[in-house]
Design an enzyme around this catalytic site. Sequence first.
Site, PDB file in Angstrom:
ATOM      1  N   HIS A  86     -20.144  -1.195  -6.141  1.00 30.21           N
ATOM      2  CA  HIS A  86     -21.081  -1.679  -5.115  1.00 30.21           C
ATOM      3  C   HIS A  86     -20.941  -3.182  -4.922  1.00 30.21           C
ATOM      4  O   HIS A  86     -20.640  -3.908  -5.861  1.00 30.21           O
ATOM      5  CB  HIS A  86     -22.529  -1.243  -5.396  1.00 30.21           C
ATOM      6  CG  HIS A  86     -23.232  -1.958  -6.505  1.00 30.21           C
ATOM      7  ND1 HIS A  86     -24.109  -1.328  -7.361  1.00 30.21           N
ATOM      8  CD2 HIS A  86     -23.233  -3.251  -6.899  1.00 30.21           C
ATOM      9  CE1 HIS A  86     -24.596  -2.206  -8.220  1.00 30.21           C
ATOM     10  NE2 HIS A  86     -24.070  -3.381  -7.963  1.00 30.21           N
ATOM     11  N   GLU A 120     -24.300   0.862  -2.268  1.00 35.74           N
ATOM     12  CA  GLU A 120     -23.814   1.804  -3.270  1.00 35.74           C
ATOM     13  C   GLU A 120     -22.774   2.757  -2.657  1.00 35.74           C
ATOM     14  O   GLU A 120     -22.808   3.025  -1.454  1.00 35.74           O
ATOM     15  CB  GLU A 120     -24.989   2.648  -3.789  1.00 35.74           C
ATOM     16  CG  GLU A 120     -26.107   1.854  -4.459  1.00 35.74           C
ATOM     17  CD  GLU A 120     -25.787   1.483  -5.912  1.00 35.74           C
ATOM     18  OE1 GLU A 120     -24.607   1.334  -6.265  1.00 35.74           O
ATOM     19  OE2 GLU A 120     -26.751   1.321  -6.682  1.00 35.74           O
ATOM     20  N   ASP A 179     -29.525  -9.940  -1.702  1.00 36.35           N
ATOM     21  CA  ASP A 179     -30.426  -8.803  -1.880  1.00 36.35           C
ATOM     22  C   ASP A 179     -31.675  -9.156  -2.672  1.00 36.35           C
ATOM     23  O   ASP A 179     -31.772 -10.229  -3.267  1.00 36.35           O
ATOM     24  CB  ASP A 179     -29.679  -7.629  -2.546  1.00 36.35           C
ATOM     25  CG  ASP A 179     -28.712  -8.075  -3.637  1.00 36.35           C
ATOM     26  OD1 ASP A 179     -28.886  -9.178  -4.158  1.00 36.35           O
ATOM     27  OD2 ASP A 179     -27.794  -7.306  -3.963  1.00 36.35           O
ATOM     28  N   ASN A 214     -19.663   0.524 -10.387  1.00 32.76           N
ATOM     29  CA  ASN A 214     -19.296   1.607  -9.458  1.00 32.76           C
ATOM     30  C   ASN A 214     -18.715   1.083  -8.146  1.00 32.76           C
ATOM     31  O   ASN A 214     -18.562   1.836  -7.195  1.00 32.76           O
ATOM     32  CB  ASN A 214     -20.525   2.483  -9.183  1.00 32.76           C
ATOM     33  CG  ASN A 214     -21.656   1.710  -8.494  1.00 32.76           C
ATOM     34  OD1 ASN A 214     -21.510   0.523  -8.197  1.00 32.76           O
ATOM     35  ND2 ASN A 214     -22.760   2.383  -8.237  1.00 32.76           N
TER      36      ASN A 214
END
Length: 243
Positions: free
Chosen positions: A138, A143, A67, A136
């Site tokens: 991801h 996400e 990314d 979380n």
Amino acid sequence: MKLIITKNYEELSRAAAEEFAKVINKNPNAVLGLATGGSPVGMYKELIKMYQNNEVDFSKVTTINLDEYVGLNPEHEQSYRYFMNENLFKHVNIDIQKTFVPNGLAEDLEKECSEYDKKIQELGGVDIQLLGVGNNGHIAFNEPDDELSVGTNVITLTQDTIEANARFFENIEDVPRKAVSMGLGGIMKAKKIVLIASGESKAEAIKGLFSGKISTDNPASMLQMHRDVIVIVDKEAAKLIEK
Ligand code: F6R
């Protein structure tokens, strides 16, 4: 999934580096899927040491990163291109032309995403993919959401992720709100996956990885469907896994 629980971050970094070195030594032309963030810094240091000791040769490998932030140029200290150059590429004998990071400055981001997927395909897929995991759940910047993308896509970061990544920036306002990220399809097609996580803040996400259930609320839980995943975590990140 194979689980390795290490005493500390150093041991975790060494174990992950060894997995990569094994793949490169078996196939010098390997395609390495790479990640950024805090988790892989130690592993990259170990790989640099291995290179200096002639234990691994990067001259023929190709790398493709997960990314990049939208809007940061490659010279920006928090861009992932800059991170890779500083933390690995400039210390080993890699051909920089064979290192790929999404272009977060592309005018047409949709086109950038489809070209990135084409690039992965042209390379014949990823031989070994490194993943960190968000607090979380991801993976890359995919996400938690009702739907997750298969292909490379433009993602709006959640408040959780913006807060977690603010530690790398002067102000939280400076954290980009969007990123280009490889999708779940690109990640799941990798032949082998190594996921690393350190610290208690990752414990919940790691628990989801061993839950026996898949949920788009924890994108990492998807990895349970992959046939060759090694999860390397320290004791703190492993805290909520029942053994
Ligand atoms: C980075 C990436 C992210 C990170 C994750 C964990 O390329 O894809 O998914 O792996 O945000 O970040 P750290 O390692 O900083 O806790």
